[in-house]
Design a protein around this motif. Structure first.
Motif, mmCIF file in Angstrom:
data_model
loop_
_atom_site.group_PDB
_atom_site.id
_atom_site.type_symbol
_atom_site.label_atom_id
_atom_site.label_comp_id
_atom_site.label_asym_id
_atom_site.label_seq_id
_atom_site.Cartn_x
_atom_site.Cartn_y
_atom_site.Cartn_z
ATOM 1 N N ALA A 66 1.847 18.982 18.174
ATOM 2 C CA ALA A 66 3.245 18.550 18.111
ATOM 3 C C ALA A 66 4.208 19.737 18.123
ATOM 4 C CB ALA A 66 3.471 17.717 16.855
ATOM 5 N N GLU A 67 3.725 20.900 17.711
ATOM 6 C CA GLU A 67 4.569 22.091 17.682
ATOM 7 C C GLU A 67 4.575 22.835 19.012
ATOM 8 O OE1 GLU A 67 3.035 24.371 14.466
ATOM 9 O OE2 GLU A 67 3.813 23.027 12.902
ATOM 10 N N LEU A 68 3.644 22.491 19.902
ATOM 11 C CA LEU A 68 3.591 23.149 21.200
ATOM 12 C C LEU A 68 4.662 22.594 22.129
ATOM 13 C CD1 LEU A 68 -0.279 23.188 21.800
ATOM 14 C CD2 LEU A 68 1.143 25.054 20.925
ATOM 15 N N ASP A 69 5.103 23.399 23.043
ATOM 16 C CA ASP A 69 6.098 22.963 24.029
ATOM 17 C C ASP A 69 5.368 22.490 25.284
ATOM 18 O OD1 ASP A 69 8.414 22.510 25.454
ATOM 19 O OD2 ASP A 69 8.687 24.625 26.007
ATOM 20 N N ILE A 70 4.719 21.337 25.163
ATOM 21 C CA ILE A 70 3.984 20.776 26.299
ATOM 22 C C ILE A 70 4.972 20.076 27.233
ATOM 23 C CG2 ILE A 70 2.103 19.275 27.032
ATOM 24 C CD1 ILE A 70 1.274 21.674 25.301
ATOM 25 N N ARG A 71 4.938 20.440 28.489
ATOM 26 C CA ARG A 71 5.909 19.909 29.448
ATOM 27 C C ARG A 71 5.187 19.458 30.722
ATOM 28 N NH1 ARG A 71 6.087 25.120 28.289
ATOM 29 N NH2 ARG A 71 5.561 26.638 29.934
ATOM 30 N N PRO A 72 5.738 18.475 31.396
ATOM 31 C CA PRO A 72 5.125 18.024 32.659
ATOM 32 C C PRO A 72 5.430 19.005 33.780
ATOM 33 C CG PRO A 72 7.143 16.816 32.235
ATOM 34 C CD PRO A 72 6.915 17.659 31.019
ATOM 35 N N LEU A 73 4.659 18.928 34.828
ATOM 36 C CA LEU A 73 4.922 19.738 36.007
ATOM 37 C C LEU A 73 5.966 19.059 36.874
ATOM 38 C CD1 LEU A 73 1.251 20.647 37.068
ATOM 39 C CD2 LEU A 73 2.812 22.015 35.672
ATOM 40 N N ASP A 74 6.846 19.843 37.450
ATOM 41 C CA ASP A 74 7.782 19.258 38.401
ATOM 42 C C ASP A 74 7.038 18.987 39.707
ATOM 43 O OD1 ASP A 74 8.178 21.596 40.407
ATOM 44 O OD2 ASP A 74 8.596 22.538 38.467
ATOM 45 N N PRO A 75 7.543 18.099 40.539
ATOM 46 C CA PRO A 75 6.819 17.706 41.763
ATOM 47 C C PRO A 75 6.444 18.883 42.659
ATOM 48 C CG PRO A 75 8.620 16.189 41.346
ATOM 49 C CD PRO A 75 8.769 17.297 40.360
ATOM 50 N N GLN A 76 7.335 19.849 42.810
ATOM 51 C CA GLN A 76 7.039 20.987 43.678
ATOM 52 C C GLN A 76 5.872 21.804 43.135
ATOM 53 O OE1 GLN A 76 10.386 23.535 44.467
ATOM 54 N NE2 GLN A 76 9.176 25.063 45.536
ATOM 55 N N THR A 77 5.881 22.059 41.833
ATOM 56 C CA THR A 77 4.791 22.821 41.225
ATOM 57 C C THR A 77 3.484 22.052 41.304
ATOM 58 O OG1 THR A 77 6.349 23.856 39.685
ATOM 59 C CG2 THR A 77 4.010 23.966 39.117
ATOM 60 N N ARG A 78 3.551 20.720 41.077
ATOM 61 C CA ARG A 78 2.344 19.904 41.161
ATOM 62 C C ARG A 78 1.742 19.967 42.569
ATOM 63 N NH1 ARG A 78 4.440 15.161 39.985
ATOM 64 N NH2 ARG A 78 4.126 15.390 37.744
ATOM 65 N N ASP A 104 -12.085 27.518 37.557
ATOM 66 C CA ASP A 104 -11.848 27.796 36.142
ATOM 67 C C ASP A 104 -10.497 28.465 35.944
ATOM 68 O OD1 ASP A 104 -13.167 28.116 33.313
ATOM 69 O OD2 ASP A 104 -12.311 30.070 33.769
ATOM 70 N N ALA A 105 -10.192 29.462 36.777
ATOM 71 C CA ALA A 105 -8.915 30.171 36.676
ATOM 72 C C ALA A 105 -7.740 29.244 36.986
ATOM 73 C CB ALA A 105 -8.908 31.368 37.625
ATOM 74 N N LEU A 106 -7.940 28.332 37.943
ATOM 75 C CA LEU A 106 -6.850 27.434 38.326
ATOM 76 C C LEU A 106 -6.555 26.430 37.216
ATOM 77 C CD1 LEU A 106 -4.869 26.690 40.528
ATOM 78 C CD2 LEU A 106 -6.613 25.212 41.552
ATOM 79 N N VAL A 110 -2.971 26.027 35.196
ATOM 80 C CA VAL A 110 -2.219 24.780 35.017
ATOM 81 C C VAL A 110 -1.954 24.525 33.536
ATOM 82 C CG1 VAL A 110 -2.252 22.287 35.369
ATOM 83 C CG2 VAL A 110 -3.125 23.783 37.144
ATOM 84 N N MET A 111 -2.949 24.801 32.697
ATOM 85 C CA MET A 111 -2.747 24.656 31.258
ATOM 86 C C MET A 111 -1.575 25.503 30.793
ATOM 87 S SD MET A 111 -6.593 24.665 29.619
ATOM 88 C CE MET A 111 -5.848 24.818 27.990
ATOM 89 N N ALA A 112 -1.557 26.765 31.221
ATOM 90 C CA ALA A 112 -0.460 27.657 30.818
ATOM 91 C C ALA A 112 0.878 27.145 31.339
ATOM 92 C CB ALA A 112 -0.733 29.069 31.341
ATOM 93 N N GLU A 113 0.878 26.645 32.563
ATOM 94 C CA GLU A 113 2.109 26.098 33.151
ATOM 95 C C GLU A 113 2.621 24.908 32.351
ATOM 96 O OE1 GLU A 113 5.043 26.545 35.943
ATOM 97 O OE2 GLU A 113 3.115 27.490 36.376
ATOM 98 N N ARG A 114 1.694 24.112 31.817
ATOM 99 C CA ARG A 114 2.075 22.956 31.015
ATOM 100 C C ARG A 114 2.527 23.331 29.603
ATOM 101 N NH1 ARG A 114 -0.005 17.908 32.053
ATOM 102 N NH2 ARG A 114 1.409 17.363 30.342
#
Length: 233
Positions: A66-78, A104-106, A110-114
């Motif tokens: 709940a303390e993490l800043d989890i965010r969705p990917l925008d369409p372009q990034t997805r 694995d790297a990809l 994506v995790m970091a991007e989220r």
């Protein structure tokens, strides 16, 4: 009945109500954790000294998440990540071990991007378990195979399985459209190459599409179909 007796009855009644309320609340909290974590709930119970300890750990995961800043990917990034996954699939044809390392790297990217921290693998598992518990075993299995692939200690069949495992989590991490194919071009299939050409290339006079193969079960190399399910190291 004397006044003292009535008081005693009232106290007992209150205690019974409180006990029932506690049991109902505890049952509801347990059901919430079971629904949210699914197979991870059972794993936590097996790996803990007690059910109570396991449930405390799972609640701690929820609080951290709940303390993490989890965010969705925008369409372009997805879409960009989807194209990168297609490239990884195509690399599997000629270099399965390298493709698994790329996958694995990809997934980590994506995790970091989220918004997920990615420094420690065990912490990644803990954070992902809150929202992606159903695919977490896929990630565990894929990461284990990837580690062995880095030591050149994984068979081609295991590498194929790793790609399937990575894809399961990757699709979820993409976001709301995760139930759609990762790529409209590859549609979940491994890319094909014919005599060094890419998808559908007429390298030997015949065009082949990725739809010929499902879930990395078969790839075509230099015009020949190779069944990686039965391949050796």
């Amino acid at each position: 009945m004397t006044a003292v007796a009535w008081v005693a009855v009232a106290i007992v009644a209150v205690l019974v109500i409180l006990a029932v309320g506690y049991l109902v609340s505890a049952r509801n909290r347990r059901r919430h954790l079971q629904d949210r974590f699914g197979p991870e709930y059972d794993r936590a119970v097996r790996e803990s000294d007690s059910r109570k300890e396991a449930e405390q750990e799972l609640r701690a995961r929820e609080e951290r998440h709940a303390e993490l800043d989890i965010r969705p990917l925008d369409p372009q990034t997805r879409n960009e990540y989807s194209r990168k996954w297609t490239d990884v699939q195509e690399h599997f044809v000629d270099a399965p071990g390298f493709a698994v390392t790329e996958a694995d790297a990809l997934v980590t990217a994506v995790m970091a991007e989220r918004g997920y921290p990615t420094d420690d693998f065990e912490q990644r598992l803990s954070d992902l378990s809150v929202a992606h518990a159903t695919t977490l075993d896929h990630y565990r299995n894929a990461h284990e195979i990837s580690s062995r692939a880095a030591r050149q200690d994984a068979t081609t069949e295991e590498l194929r399985q790793a790609m399937v495992h990575y894809r399961a989590l990757f699709q979820e991490l993409l976001g709301d459209d995760a139930d759609a194919p990762v790529s409209s071009r590859a549609n979940g299939h491994v890319g094909t190459r014919v005599n060094g050409h890419g998808d559908g290339a007429a390298g030997n006079g015949t065009a082949h599409t990725t739809d010929e193969y499902d879930d990395y079960d078969g790839v075509r190399v230099n015009g020949r179909r190779t069944d990686v399910r039965n391949a050796g190291r």
